[in-house]
Every structure is written in C-alpha cells, then in structure tokens.
Design a protein around this motif. Sequence first.
Motif, PDB file in Angstrom:
ATOM      1  N   SER A  28       0.664  -1.173   0.093  1.00 46.00           N
ATOM      2  CA  SER A  28       0.021   0.121   0.000  1.00 46.00           C
ATOM      3  C   SER A  28       0.834   1.135  -0.121  1.00 46.00           C
ATOM      4  O   SER A  28       0.693   2.170  -0.956  1.00 46.00           O
ATOM      5  CB  SER A  28      -0.902   0.038   1.318  1.00 46.00           C
ATOM      6  OG  SER A  28      -1.627  -1.045   1.280  1.00 46.00           O
ATOM      7  N   LEU A  29       1.907   1.161   0.973  1.00 48.72           N
ATOM      8  CA  LEU A  29       2.858   2.354   0.966  1.00 48.72           C
ATOM      9  C   LEU A  29       3.492   2.623  -0.453  1.00 48.72           C
ATOM     10  O   LEU A  29       3.674   3.788  -1.110  1.00 48.72           O
ATOM     11  CB  LEU A  29       4.097   2.343   1.901  1.00 48.72           C
ATOM     12  CG  LEU A  29       3.253   2.510   3.437  1.00 48.72           C
ATOM     13  CD1 LEU A  29       4.240   2.033   4.546  1.00 48.72           C
ATOM     14  CD2 LEU A  29       2.761   3.752   3.714  1.00 48.72           C
ATOM     15  N   ALA A  30       3.906   1.411  -0.896  1.00 47.87           N
ATOM     16  CA  ALA A  30       4.586   1.390  -2.271  1.00 47.87           C
ATOM     17  C   ALA A  30       3.848   2.177  -3.436  1.00 47.87           C
ATOM     18  O   ALA A  30       4.130   2.860  -4.518  1.00 47.87           O
ATOM     19  CB  ALA A  30       4.954   0.197  -2.692  1.00 47.87           C
ATOM     20  N   ALA A  31       2.438   1.589  -3.463  1.00 53.79           N
ATOM     21  CA  ALA A  31       1.393   2.259  -4.381  1.00 53.79           C
ATOM     22  C   ALA A  31       1.257   3.500  -4.248  1.00 53.79           C
ATOM     23  O   ALA A  31       1.265   4.342  -5.171  1.00 53.79           O
ATOM     24  CB  ALA A  31       0.206   1.516  -4.174  1.00 53.79           C
ATOM     25  N   LEU A  32       1.084   4.100  -2.824  1.00 52.32           N
ATOM     26  CA  LEU A  32       1.101   5.563  -2.695  1.00 52.32           C
ATOM     27  C   LEU A  32       2.264   6.402  -3.322  1.00 52.32           C
ATOM     28  O   LEU A  32       2.140   7.224  -3.859  1.00 52.32           O
ATOM     29  CB  LEU A  32       0.852   5.658  -1.222  1.00 52.32           C
ATOM     30  CG  LEU A  32      -0.480   5.506  -0.625  1.00 52.32           C
ATOM     31  CD1 LEU A  32      -0.612   5.550   1.001  1.00 52.32           C
ATOM     32  CD2 LEU A  32      -1.783   6.159  -1.229  1.00 52.32           C
ATOM     33  N   ALA A  33       3.398   5.744  -2.973  1.00 48.33           N
ATOM     34  CA  ALA A  33       4.568   6.349  -3.615  1.00 48.33           C
ATOM     35  C   ALA A  33       4.671   6.546  -4.984  1.00 48.33           C
ATOM     36  O   ALA A  33       4.934   7.539  -5.674  1.00 48.33           O
ATOM     37  CB  ALA A  33       5.787   5.756  -2.848  1.00 48.33           C
TER      38      ALA A  33
END
Length: 515
Positions: free
Chosen positions: A11-16
């Motif tokens: 999820s954090l990677a997708a947001l980044a």
Amino acid sequence: MAAGSQPVTRSLAALAAALVLAVTLGTLAAVAWRAEGFAGVGPAARDALWFTLWQAVVSASLSVILAVPVARALARRRFRGRGAVITLMGAPFILPTIVAVLGLVAVFGRSGVVNVALRALGLPEVSPYGPQGVILAHVFFNLPLAVRLVLQGWLSIPAERFRLAASLGMEAGAVQRALEWPMLRSVLPGAWLLIFALCLTSFAVALALGGGPGATTVELAIYQAFRFDYDLGAASVLGLVQFALAGAAAALAWGLARPAVFAGGLGGVVRRWDGGGWLRLQDATVIALAALFLLAPLLAVGLRGISGLAEMPAAVWWAALRSILVALASAALCLALALPMALAARRGLWVQLVGVLPIAASPLVIGTGLFILSYRWVRPDEIALAVTALVNAVLALPFALAALVPAAREMRAGSGRLADSLGMSGWARMRLVTLPSLRRPIGFALGLAAALSMGDLGVIALFADGDTATLPLQLYRLMASYRIDQAAGAALLLLALSLGLFWGFDRGGRAHAGA
C-alpha cells in the motif's frame, strides 16, 4: 517479507508510485490542459530542440569515449590512493551545477589558466560560453558517471580470465579483442543512452553558459516560455517532446546497461599482466589528466572563494539556511518514497519503469504544473520552498532506487527468510531486520538526495522572490550582477555544504552497518 507486513508495504509503495506519477505525468497533463493552443511553438523552439539533440549526442559521445581509457587505466592499475582517486573523480556528480559552472569559468575563462597558457603560446583562446561551453560542462559532469559505469564492466570480468590470458602469452591487443571489447559492446550503449538522457534535460548549465539563438536547450526554452512569455502551449509541447525523447533514452539505457555475461569466477582481485612498459606510463598519464580536468575547477573555486567568504551579504547566509532545510526535507521525502517501493519490488520491473519517469521529466514543467494546480488557493512564492523540496525528492528517486533495490533483494534472500520463519512483521521487523540490513544504502540514498537538492537550480528559479531564494539561486544572481568575488565565496559555501551533507549521511549509513 512476512505475510502480515506485505499489504502495508504494498500500500505504501502504491501511494509512493502514485505520487511520482502525479508529479511527473500529472503536472505535464495539467500544463497541456491549461494551454490555449499550441501556436506558440515556432522556429525558436525548433532551434532549441535541434541544439538540445546535437549537443546531447556530442556530450554523451565525448563522455563515453574519454571514459574508456580512464576506466581501463583504473581497472588494470593498483596504486596507493586508488580508492581516493575513484571517489574524488565521482565528486562532480554530486557537485552543485552552478558551482561547477563558476569553476569552469575560472579555469577556461578569459583570465583562466587555460587561456593564459594559450595566449603565451600564441594559440587561439577557448570560451566557456555558447555551445562549446555547454558541451564542456556536460562532459565535466558526466565523464565521472561514464567512468564508473565502464569501470564496473571491467571489474565484472573474472580475474581467472586475465590469468588464463597471461598463461597463454596474450599481448595487450589480444586481451582487448578477446575480453575487453565484448564487455564494452555490452556496457557502452547503455551508458551512452543514460548520459544522453541526462544531457537532454539540462537547465542550469544552459542558463549560465548557453542562451541566445545558438545555445538554448529545450529546458531553457521551457523556462523562457513560462517565465517571460507565459506561453503554456509552447511549454507543454516542448515538455512532451523532451519527455518522449528522454524517456525513450532512459528506458533503453535501463535495458542495455548490463555488463557482458562471463562465466563466474572465484571473486579474487583482478590482477593484470598485459600492461607493462609504456602502457604503464600511458595509464598514469590518462589518470592524471582526467583528475586534473575534474578537480581543477573545484580547486579554483576553493582558492578564490576563501577571500570572498568575508564579503558575502547576509542574504547569502539566509539562503544557505533555506537550502539546508530544503535539502533535509527533500532527502527525507525521497527515502519515504524509495524505501517502500524497493521493499515491495520483487522482480523490480515496475519500480524501474516508475524510476525512469523523473529522469525523463522536466523539472520546470513539473513546477509549472504545480503552479497551475495551486495558484487559485496560494501564492507561488509562498510554496516555492515546499515545491522545490518535493520536486527534488522525486528527481533523486531513480538514484535512491538504484541503491536500495539490489540491497533489498539481497536482504530478502538472506535475513528476510529468517524473519519470515520467525513470523516477524510490522515495526519489529522494520527495526530489527530491514533498517539494519539496509543502513548502508539508506545512508547513501539520503546523502545523494540531500546533495542533489542542495545544489539544484530549477523550480526555485521560477517562483522564488528575495525572501525565498535558495543558495544556488543567490549564487546565480551574484554571478549575473558580476559580483564575482562574492559569488566565489557563495560557491565555496555551497560546495562545502553539499559535500558535507553527502559525507555525513553516507558515513552515518556505513558506521556499524553490519550491526
């Protein structure tokens, strides 16, 4: 990675990744949407495109051609201080552009040592301005990068191959044909394309040394279209063209920049037997000339800047403080983007695709797009520093990913499996496994992002006023007003701060890295 931590990381990677896409492609779309037609693209824009292409071809070609003998000399010689020479030759890559420009002018300008020597010999003088100045500066910045890429290819040849060549009595020419040329055919195209892409998006070099009808790059034309003409149509078209060219070159470089495939060796130190006699003198000469070319401008800035430090106005010191704060914020944001993307990447293809985008994007188009999206609610000068930190973080992302992704893969194959078997997840896994394992590349990524941000002269040139100018912009203003002694002092301060930030973060990452 443990099952419980995978969704959070993804999820954090997708947001980044979404933020990177919004900053690069989203801002370009905003500029194109806001443009009221594209009639503003005329002969001047076409001239800028032509100059950008041919200077990038010449700059990349010279950088790669000159890098081959330097990398070969460093690969086949072992001498005291070799590691320090390689490290110092990489300094221009993190050197603030405007500082390098001032150093090149000090060495190659009318009163520089080069022209003084040429006049004494009765030879024509050289000029650091115009097309030749832009190419000279690009070679200065990119020669170290090319040397490191080619040197890595040389070091990928197993030591056993050279021992076998020596046992067969092969001369230097035979070693070149059998071992070195196959490696160069594999490495050079990717290195050339990467440097070509970097030269396409050059701004500060063209702003300080170029300009005029014959030496305007696309990036400088975008700046002029927005800053002076407010022609968003021309800016968007030029941004699209530059994005397509640089993106294609960067994508090809990512696929081609791989060393030749050799059978695995035992990993010993590469010792060469094919470089005796006059080749030793040749290698020493090549290394000395390359070091002189790369370090002389830094020495010139240092010598002239010492006396200028006492004459700098208070505005320079305030600009330095703003630059430090922007650099720290940019480095932290860059790591916040790069770390989850590196941890979430398995094969790394999508990370590489996203990582290519900042190399291809125009910082000025990004800044213009952010201005278009925000000007109804806030004044541009009020968010100039925040926007600069954001853009610099995104622009440093490809280099941070290049350091973090391989280390993350190695961690998953080693301590990551042990952590999986123990069921570790969340903050405990991050604190006990991930951060200690990645401490070294994290320190390098933070240092590189901070140094690159410290010396950036891009978005801030669009929106800053007297109260929000950073140190590079203040230095450029001193140069433009011909206050050279004060500019030299500001350049020395900027150089010291940039190298200090990089050294501090990098050393912090290397200290107790194995703990």
